[in-house]
Design an enzyme around this catalytic site. Sequence first.
Site, short mmCIF file in Angstrom:
data_model
loop_
_atom_site.label_atom_id
_atom_site.label_comp_id
_atom_site.label_asym_id
_atom_site.label_seq_id
_atom_site.Cartn_x
_atom_site.Cartn_y
_atom_site.Cartn_z
N LYS A 546 2.84 2.57 -3.28
CA LYS A 546 2.68 4.01 -3.04
C LYS A 546 3.92 4.48 -2.32
O LYS A 546 4.75 3.67 -1.89
CB LYS A 546 1.44 4.30 -2.19
CG LYS A 546 1.35 3.42 -0.93
CD LYS A 546 0.12 3.70 -0.11
CE LYS A 546 -1.14 3.07 -0.64
NZ LYS A 546 -2.13 4.01 -1.07
N THR A 654 -4.93 8.26 -5.28
CA THR A 654 -5.35 8.08 -6.67
C THR A 654 -5.00 6.66 -7.13
O THR A 654 -5.63 6.13 -8.03
CB THR A 654 -4.67 9.10 -7.61
OG1 THR A 654 -3.28 9.20 -7.24
CG2 THR A 654 -5.32 10.46 -7.48
C1 26V Z 1 5.14 18.08 -0.45
C2 26V Z 1 6.41 18.47 -0.29
C3 26V Z 1 6.72 19.29 0.85
C4 26V Z 1 7.97 20.05 0.66
C5 26V Z 1 9.07 19.17 0.20
C6 26V Z 1 8.77 18.48 -1.09
C7 26V Z 1 7.36 18.07 -1.20
C8 26V Z 1 7.00 17.29 -2.28
C9 26V Z 1 5.73 16.92 -2.43
C10 26V Z 1 4.80 17.30 -1.54
C11 26V Z 1 3.44 16.94 -1.82
C12 26V Z 1 2.81 16.17 -0.80
C13 26V Z 1 1.40 16.23 -1.04
C14 26V Z 1 0.92 15.10 -1.87
O1 26V Z 1 1.57 14.47 -2.68
N1 26V Z 1 -0.29 14.87 -1.66
C15 26V Z 1 -0.99 13.81 -2.33
O2 26V Z 1 -1.74 14.42 -3.36
C16 26V Z 1 -2.50 13.46 -4.07
C17 26V Z 1 -3.15 14.18 -5.22
O3 26V Z 1 -4.07 15.09 -4.75
C18 26V Z 1 -3.49 12.81 -3.15
O4 26V Z 1 -4.18 11.82 -3.88
C19 26V Z 1 -2.78 12.16 -1.97
O5 26V Z 1 -3.71 11.65 -1.05
C20 26V Z 1 -1.90 13.17 -1.29
O6 26V Z 1 -1.10 12.56 -0.30
#
Ligand code: 26V
Length: 819
Positions: A546, A654
């Site tokens: 992960k 996931t």
């Molecule tokens: C956030 C950010 C913040 C700004 C900069 C770039 C960036 C890129 C990606 C993210 C997303 C972070 C959130 C994320 O990936 N959450 C994950 O989502 C999955 C699907 O719902 C979930 O299974 C994971 O537990 C969760 O960490």
Amino acid sequence: MRDNVFNKKVFIKSVKENLMTQYRKDLSTASNQEIFQAVCISVKDVIMDEWLATQQTFAREQPKTVYYLSMEFLMGRALGNILLNLSAYDEVAEALQELGLDINAIEDEEPDPALGNGGLGRLAACFLDSLATLGYAACGCGIRYRYGMFKQQIIDGFQIEVPDNWLEHGYPFELRRPEYRYEVKFGGHVEQEVDENGKLSFVQKDYRSVWAIPHDMPIVGYKNNLIDTLIIWDAEAKEVFSLDSFDKGDYQKAVEEEMLARNLVDVLYPNDNHVAGKELRLKQQYFFVSASIQRAIERFKQKNDNLMDMPKKIVFQMNDTHPTVAVAELMRILLDDEHLEWDEAWEITTHCVAYTNHTIMAEALEKWPIEIFERLLPRVYQIIDEINRRFVLEVQARYPGNDEKIRKMAILYDGQVRMAHLAIVAGYSINGVAKLHTEILKKQELRDFYEMFPDKFNNKTNGITQRRFLGHGNRLLAKWVTDKVGDKWYTDLSVLKELTDYADNPKAQEEFMEIKHKNKVRLAKYIKEHNGIDVDTNSIFDVQVKRLHEYKRQLLNILHVMYLYNVIKENPDVDIYPRTFIFGAKAAAGYETAKKTIKLINNVAEVINNDSSINGKIKVVFIEDYKVSNAEMIFAAADVSEQISTASKEASGTGNMKFMLNGAITLGTLDGANVEMYDEVGADNIFIFGMSADEVIEHEKRHDYNPIDYYNNDPQIKKVLNQLIDGTYSANDRELFRTLYNALLHDKEADKYFILADFRSYAKAQQKVNRYYQDKNSWAKSAILNVANAGKFSSDRTIQEYVDDIWHLDKVKIDNTGA
Ligand code: 26V
């Protein structure tokens, strides 16, 4: 139609012809990459017909369509998946075999389109697969990053980031469609104009703009002739810098627009759960959102003349806050281009947009400085300002005199635009991604909003597509399952329940373990080829793959390995069943602690793997460049699935589901979807340890956690921590891991993720694993029960819930008779 092309003879002929027309080569001289391309062209022929038929059906029947707006789509390789969904995989494999080719080698020629970081992007890809398979009209909307997620190289134990030039050979499954381009404007200023009827309008002047050029990717439904579309937008300069524009005095503007277009879609930001506040990222967000909304509205208007009907035909699902500017962009188009009144535009917007929250990590909450926003998107900012003004009035009316509420809830506050607040105020649905996560949102993070809009909140527990992660990734187990319960599981994963009957059956247990072993052999071969390490395929494969993040606690895992190593050294006869600890993880390039953790894992591997005195009892492997394609193989080979985040921090996870579906047993905390996996599989078939989410949250509130106590009171913990700074794992540079040591014991928020607090409980659970595995029948039984109870975690179930509760899409049947 499909039968025809995938008839072995016809297919071989077609591949040969493609080789000739594309490369003027035959099979004896063509490279595997060329053969891969030729195969893809043959497959594309089939797709094109069905794609067109689907789009014609959509145009005729006008089903409600979901536009899934996402900065990330972590698609993984397409060829194998498309063949599987077209039910042509076996035929093509045989055809290739007849040509002396291994389909796996041909599949390996495809780059992973890695247009995403981790869970959020992969979820989007699983969702598209399920939407097409269930027969819904869906359009994924994202960005065609020129460079995807960086490739990871491990050099001397350190992560090195290498650009991922995935388009180098051209991507065979994309269709560039310049005729459907849209203009997206940035900067300039807003002028008010009064038209002949005395109506005020707003016009953006002196802006820079680019063309958004759509590239369509087919999303092939499973055996249903339906093909949905993922649009990824590329940016092109509007006016190519030319003498012509020079003459017109637009020289400067032309150059600027070219520069803007050139950088806009260059890179995917490799941060995950951490906001850097980069202006270019906001540009990317607006770019793909604006183009996608323009497209949706244009399509809608082709068949409808009343915009107020839009919510009957369109829903925009915002994948986290990243596309939230959609709220204001939709308002802008309805107000300025379509000349609706504010109330009408708001009515439409608030019935067309919905928001999914994927994290409670504070660092991931997007806030943009107003200054950037206003400068980059002046008109959009005005609209947000007005939405905020009206919302604040609403809050004041509801909580008179309560300024605290306004401070906490306003969209604009303290010089910043809070994207989550905008998404919640405008969205008609707000969902978390696992039960626990949604509860935490309602009770903690978004409590004020829940109080104000209780009906908007709902949960949609994540899921994964069984077609890729069992059907394609684990063909042996897929066949075993089909032999036992038939092939209905491809579209109805709940039938896996029927495997329960086999859990106690010694023959089935043996077959299951045999398959697991073969998958371990396959992974061992990969590890030997890529890492040069020999692993014992009879050892327990204990896997944590992960993104690398402190809250996911890879550090807990490796500290435990260090502890085990100490135990074995002190007592060589200790009862420890051979174990291979496998890691795979990318760290964001600027995330020092994460990168140090990778280095630590590799250094520990170096020491332990080369210590012959422990008789190979434990080994540590760090798999370089973890990505969707090797993930499929890793899940298939795992015995133990490490899901050890600090309770309350992992929204869902996931990967946990992918392991479960492949018959690995989870070792985890009661966090995210682990909680629901526990409910499904039962306490006997999962290893749970550690603090509960409530306990963690309680400590965080009280600020009463002190890791030093664990260090002082537990000599074995003390020893392991001291080994971080005494050269045991960094003989040449004792200071190398000082930052990790300090982060656990001495920094301001020492051990923020409760590693030491959970260490003993984790070690105990690990010991249970050690004992349990030695009882082969019990282990096999539990593993089979994990597969049997994975049905809930199909993304088909998740998507059906989104459809029933949020999207209300129409089911579409594609008539195949014309084919
Ligand atoms: C956030 C950010 C913040 C700004 C900069 C770039 C960036 C890129 C990606 C993210 C997303 C972070 C959130 C994320 O990936 N959450 C994950 O989502 C999955 C699907 O719902 C979930 O299974 C994971 O537990 C969760 O960490």
